[in-house]
Design an enzyme around this catalytic site. Structure first.
Site, mmCIF file in Angstrom:
data_model
loop_
_atom_site.group_PDB
_atom_site.id
_atom_site.type_symbol
_atom_site.label_atom_id
_atom_site.label_comp_id
_atom_site.label_asym_id
_atom_site.label_seq_id
_atom_site.Cartn_x
_atom_site.Cartn_y
_atom_site.Cartn_z
ATOM 1 N N LYS A 26 0.841 -1.204 0.000
ATOM 2 C CA LYS A 26 0.000 0.000 0.000
ATOM 3 C C LYS A 26 0.878 1.256 0.000
ATOM 4 O O LYS A 26 0.578 2.227 -0.690
ATOM 5 C CB LYS A 26 -0.948 -0.014 1.212
ATOM 6 C CG LYS A 26 -2.049 -1.061 1.041
ATOM 7 C CD LYS A 26 -2.830 -1.374 2.298
ATOM 8 C CE LYS A 26 -3.787 -2.538 2.043
ATOM 9 N NZ LYS A 26 -4.501 -3.014 3.207
ATOM 10 N N GLN A 51 -4.989 -1.664 9.339
ATOM 11 C CA GLN A 51 -4.834 -2.995 8.739
ATOM 12 C C GLN A 51 -5.474 -4.058 9.633
ATOM 13 O O GLN A 51 -5.254 -4.089 10.844
ATOM 14 C CB GLN A 51 -3.333 -3.285 8.530
ATOM 15 C CG GLN A 51 -3.025 -4.559 7.782
ATOM 16 C CD GLN A 51 -3.528 -4.556 6.335
ATOM 17 O OE1 GLN A 51 -3.604 -3.521 5.683
ATOM 18 N NE2 GLN A 51 -3.882 -5.728 5.832
ATOM 19 N N ASP A 88 -11.225 2.568 3.520
ATOM 20 C CA ASP A 88 -11.473 1.128 3.406
ATOM 21 C C ASP A 88 -12.948 0.846 3.118
ATOM 22 O O ASP A 88 -13.305 -0.248 2.701
ATOM 23 C CB ASP A 88 -11.132 0.444 4.745
ATOM 24 C CG ASP A 88 -9.865 -0.389 4.665
ATOM 25 O OD1 ASP A 88 -9.560 -0.894 3.575
ATOM 26 O OD2 ASP A 88 -9.203 -0.538 5.709
HETATM 27 N N1 GUN Z 1 -6.837 -7.081 5.725
HETATM 28 C C1 GUN Z 1 -7.093 -7.826 4.625
HETATM 29 N N2 GUN Z 1 -7.680 -7.080 3.664
HETATM 30 C C2 GUN Z 1 -7.808 -5.846 4.174
HETATM 31 C C3 GUN Z 1 -8.338 -4.626 3.642
HETATM 32 O O1 GUN Z 1 -8.835 -4.534 2.511
HETATM 33 N N3 GUN Z 1 -8.273 -3.556 4.484
HETATM 34 C C4 GUN Z 1 -7.750 -3.627 5.739
HETATM 35 N N4 GUN Z 1 -7.760 -2.522 6.473
HETATM 36 N N5 GUN Z 1 -7.257 -4.734 6.237
HETATM 37 C C5 GUN Z 1 -7.281 -5.835 5.457
#
Ligand code: GUN
Length: 290
Positions: A53, A97, A120
């Site tokens: 990211k 996350q 998100d």
């Molecule tokens: N963990 C796995 N996929 C995601 C996601 O799309 N966003 C977040 N914040 N955590 C994750």
């Protein structure tokens, strides 16, 4: 005949170049888009996702701020950090996350993120917007799937779509997005009795079950569109999707590979949401000045 590829890597590169132009336009007006990424604990998988990211932010002209907190961080401390990020004008998007350590209530944490910074798309307000068809910040993985389908020119109106997996992050919002485009949608999940009975009649299958090579050739019809959301690490260290790619690509019409399909699109949609949040904040400020 083998299937055409839903190339998430290629589409992501094209989209990120365009996002960069938007980010530069914002920066020229004194508002560089900023994304805060919060990671609690030291899960190698989460660390890798966060690294991807941050790299995507660099490619897209988005300023990133990383907050890495120890596993034993209290819920109160995490909520305090989110409170600070909520009022930080340099931060337009906040991503915590997941998964979080078990002593932290994920619902309380997601609810604490300012709705307009919830890039998100996990906050209940954004889930509500999606449900009733309001513009809001959509969750990134299903938004990435929709962008892939749209780029391939796949019309969903009247199609039968089967989503395998009913998670809040992927399966449920995926079903809502397909429905919004006119598909007739079936959601299958761990308790579904005969999966093939559903997938065999599907024009579109989105596999998001977290089960390696679950979808086999005999489960789908010729020419079906197969989207693989799975990222599963096998005992030998290799990565496999939820679809048996080698087998299924022989009869599918379209198929997304793993890696290089939905994964990069998820991250690109996160960049898109951050840009949108930054643009929106600018609009709000200029409105406020009037
Ligand atoms: N963990 C796995 N996929 C995601 C996601 O799309 N966003 C977040 N914040 N955590 C994750």
């Amino acid at each position: 005949m083998s299937a055409q590829i839903l190339d998430g890597k290629g589409l992501s590169a094209r989209l990120r170049a365009r996002l960069r132009q938007r980010a530069e336009a914002l920066a020229a007006q004194g508002r560089q888009p900023g994304l805060a990424v919060v990671l609690v604990g030291d899960s190698p998988a989460s660390q890798l996702y966060v690294k991807n990211k941050i790299r995507a932010c660099e490619e897209s002209g988005i300023h990133s701020l990383q907050h890495c907190l120890p596993q034993e961080t209290s819920e109160t401390a995490l909520l305090e950090l989110i409170g600070q990020l909520n009022v930080d004008e340099a931060v337009h998007g906040i991503l915590v996350q997941l998964p979080l350590p078990p002593h932290i209530d994920v619902r309380r944490v997601l609810a604490a993120i300012a709705v307009e910074k919830d890039v998100d798309g996990f906050h209940v307000h954004n889930v509500g917007h999606l449900t009733i068809g309001n513009p809001g910040l959509p969750p990134c993985t299903p938004a990435g799937v929709m962008a892939l389908l749209e780029d391939a020119g796949i019309d969903l109106a009247g199609k039968h779509a089967v989503v395998i997996g009913a998670s809040n992050i992927v399966g449920k919002p995926m079903a809502l997005m397909l429905l919004a485009k006119g598909a007739t949608v079936t959601i299958c999940h761990a308790k579904t009795r005969n999966l093939t009975q559903h997938t065999i009649f599907a024009d579109v299958v989105v596999a998001a079950a977290g089960c390696p090579k679950l979808v086999r050739k005999q489960m789908i019809q010729n020419g079906a569109v197969i989207v693989d959301v799975g990222i599963n690490r096998l005992p030998d260290g290799t990565i496999a999707g939820d679809v048996d790619f080698d087998e299924v690509q022989q009869i599918a019409g379209w198929i997304s590979p793993v890696p290089g399909g939905v994964g990069p699109m998820t991250v690109t949609m996160l960049m898109e949401n951050t840009l949108r949040a930054a643009e929106q904040s600018m609009f709000c400020c200029s409105q406020g000045e009037k």
